[in-house]
Design a protein around this motif. Structure first.
Motif, PDB file in Angstrom:
ATOM      1  N   ARG A 136     -14.067  48.997 110.065  1.00 28.31           N
ATOM      2  CA  ARG A 136     -15.341  48.396 110.468  1.00 28.31           C
ATOM      3  C   ARG A 136     -15.164  46.961 110.955  1.00 28.31           C
ATOM      4  NH1 ARG A 136     -18.027  50.212 104.875  1.00 28.31           N
ATOM      5  NH2 ARG A 136     -15.797  49.951 104.349  1.00 28.31           N
ATOM      6  N   ARG A 137     -13.976  46.406 110.749  1.00 26.08           N
ATOM      7  CA  ARG A 137     -13.703  45.042 111.195  1.00 26.08           C
ATOM      8  C   ARG A 137     -12.752  45.012 112.394  1.00 26.08           C
ATOM      9  NH1 ARG A 137     -12.939  40.360 107.165  1.00 26.08           N
ATOM     10  NH2 ARG A 137     -13.872  39.386 109.007  1.00 26.08           N
ATOM     11  N   GLN A 138     -12.489  46.179 112.980  1.00 25.52           N
ATOM     12  CA  GLN A 138     -11.621  46.238 114.156  1.00 25.52           C
ATOM     13  C   GLN A 138     -12.503  46.281 115.401  1.00 25.52           C
ATOM     14  OE1 GLN A 138      -8.476  45.757 113.093  1.00 25.52           O
ATOM     15  NE2 GLN A 138      -9.568  45.867 111.137  1.00 25.52           N
ATOM     16  N   PHE A 139     -12.464  45.228 116.180  1.00 30.09           N
ATOM     17  CA  PHE A 139     -13.332  45.101 117.347  1.00 30.09           C
ATOM     18  C   PHE A 139     -12.511  45.139 118.634  1.00 30.09           C
ATOM     19  CE2 PHE A 139     -15.978  43.777 113.947  1.00 30.09           C
ATOM     20  CZ  PHE A 139     -17.291  44.020 114.349  1.00 30.09           C
ATOM     21  N   TYR A 140     -13.102  45.771 119.673  1.00 31.95           N
ATOM     22  CA  TYR A 140     -12.413  45.972 120.938  1.00 31.95           C
ATOM     23  C   TYR A 140     -13.348  45.635 122.097  1.00 31.95           C
ATOM     24  CZ  TYR A 140      -9.501  48.653 117.744  1.00 31.95           C
ATOM     25  OH  TYR A 140      -8.731  49.035 116.678  1.00 31.95           O
ATOM     26  N   ASN A 170     -17.063  47.552 117.370  1.00 33.06           N
ATOM     27  CA  ASN A 170     -16.230  48.417 116.534  1.00 33.06           C
ATOM     28  C   ASN A 170     -16.647  49.868 116.756  1.00 33.06           C
ATOM     29  OD1 ASN A 170     -18.614  48.737 115.104  1.00 33.06           O
ATOM     30  ND2 ASN A 170     -17.936  47.564 113.319  1.00 33.06           N
ATOM     31  N   ASP A 183     -19.778  42.380 112.354  1.00 33.73           N
ATOM     32  CA  ASP A 183     -18.658  42.120 111.453  1.00 33.73           C
ATOM     33  C   ASP A 183     -19.175  41.846 110.043  1.00 33.73           C
ATOM     34  OD1 ASP A 183     -16.070  41.759 110.632  1.00 33.73           O
ATOM     35  OD2 ASP A 183     -15.981  39.662 111.258  1.00 33.73           O
ATOM     36  N   HIS A 211     -15.163  55.238 119.247  1.00 34.87           N
ATOM     37  CA  HIS A 211     -16.492  55.169 118.654  1.00 34.87           C
ATOM     38  C   HIS A 211     -16.946  56.551 118.205  1.00 34.87           C
ATOM     39  CE1 HIS A 211     -17.344  56.471 122.760  1.00 34.87           C
ATOM     40  NE2 HIS A 211     -18.513  56.902 122.341  1.00 34.87           N
TER      41      HIS A 211
END
Length: 280
Positions: free
Chosen positions: A89-93, A73, A79, A157
Motif C-alpha cells: 500500500r506504500r508502493q507508488f508508481y 498505488n 500513503d 492495480h
C-alpha cells in the motif's frame, strides 16, 4: 452513421444471442478459462467493419478523454505512514492515462450498439455464471474508452468493479501488453503475493497480447493487473464495459475524480454504499 449489431459483431463465429450447440461450446471454453485464472479472450469478436467503426468513433471522441498524471498505488489510496515502508500500500508508481467518459458515446453509435446488442449482457452473465449481475450504473463509467499514447501505461492495480469486459479497438505501434496475476485477491488482500508481483519476483504473472476486435472478460477486482508502456505515434484504444454484483452501484467520489476529472451528484449521493470490505 448508424450500424446494426450484425454488422459489428462476428455472429458467424460467435452466435451469442442464439441458443444451441455453438453457443454452448463457446460458453464451456470461456468458463474453463475464467475458472483457471479469471480471464478469457474471444478472438475476433468484432467484424472488420466493426473494428473500423469503433476506431472511427474512438478517434472522434479521444480529445474528450480525461488525461491524468499522478503517482498511485495498487489501491488508489493515499500513503499511510503507519505502515511498514515495504507494504504494497506504500508502493507508488507513475500513472499516465486517459479515459473518455461514458456520456460521450451516443446511444446510436457503434460502441453502445455493441453494448446494447441482443444477447450481449446475457452472454456475459452466462460466461461468469453469476446470479447477481448488473450493468455498472455509473453514468460516467458504464461503457468507456481508454486512450493511451506513447510512454503511457497503467501501473499495477485492482479494479473497483467486480466484472470487467474489454474490447480491443486499436493497438499502439509497440508495447501495451496486458499483464495480470490471476485471482490473487480472492478471499483476502494477500499482501505478500501482491508485494512479490510489484517487486517482479512473482511466478503468477501472465501476459496477453490482445488484437483489434478481441473481447476480454476479466475479474479485475481480484487479479492485480497492469498495461505495459507504449511506443509509437498511434494511440491504443480499448473499450471497457463494466458489470457488478449490486444494482445501482457507482464509483467512489475520489476514484471517479481521479479517472474522469469530474463527478456527478449521483456519486456523492451513493458514496460509501459498497457492500464488500476491500480497501479500494
Amino acid at each position: 452513421m448508424a450500424y446494426t449489431s450484425s454488422e459489428l459483431i462476428n455472429y458467424a463465429d460467435y452466435p451469442i444471442a442464439q441458443e444451441g450447440a455453438a453457443r454452448d461450446a463457446l460458453l464451456e471454453q470461456v468458463r474453463a478459462d475464467l475458472a483457471r485464472d479469471g480471464c478469457a479472450v474471444i478472438k475476433g469478436f468484432l467484424t472488420p467493419k466493426g473494428v473500423a467503426a469503433l476506431t472511427d468513433e474512438a478517434d472522434s471522441v479521444a480529445e474528450h478523454g480525461h488525461k491524468s498524471f499522478s503517482r498511485t498505488n495498487a489501491y488508489f489510496t493515499k500513503d499511510d505512514e503507519s505502515l511498514p515502508e515495504d507494504d504494497p500500500r506504500r508502493q507508488f508508481y507513475e500513472r499516465s492515462n486517459a479515459f473518455v467518459p461514458a456520456d460521450n458515446f451516443a446511444r446510436s453509435g457503434p460502441l453502445r450498439t455493441v453494448h446494447d446488442s441482443e444477447g450481449f449482457d446475457a452472454f456475459i452473465q452466462d460466461c461468469l455464471q453469476e446470479s447477481k449481475f448488473h450493468r455498472y450504473a455509473d453514468p460516467l463509467a458504464d461503457v468507456i474508452i481508454n486512450v493511451a499514447e506513447e510512454g503511457n501505461g497503467f501501473p499495477w492495480h485492482f479494479d473497483t468493479n467486480n466484472f470487467t469486459v474489454t474490447l480491443a479497438i486499436q493497438n499502439a505501434d509497440e508495447g501495451g501488453a496486458f499483464e495480470y496475476a490471476p485471482r490473487i485477491r480472492e478471499g483476502s488482500e494477500n499482501f505478500e503475493e501482491v508485494s512479490r508481483v510489484l517487486k517482479g519476483t512473482s511466478d503468477t504473472v501472465k501476459v496477453l497480447h490482445l488484437e483489434a476486435g478481441d473481447l476480454q472478460i476479466f475479474r479485475g477486482r481480484y487479479s492485480l493487473h497492469r498495461v505495459a508502456p507504449l511506443k509509437g505515434s498511434r494511440p491504443r484504444y480499448v473499450a471497457i464495459f463494466s458489470y457488478v454484483e449490486e444494482a445501482d452501484m457507482v464509483g467512489a467520489v475520489e476514484r471517479t475524480t481521479q479517472l474522469y476529472g469530474r463527478t456527478l451528484p449521483i456519486h456523492h449521493a451513493r458514496a460509501g454504499q459498497r457492500s464488500d470490505a476491500y480497501i479500494d
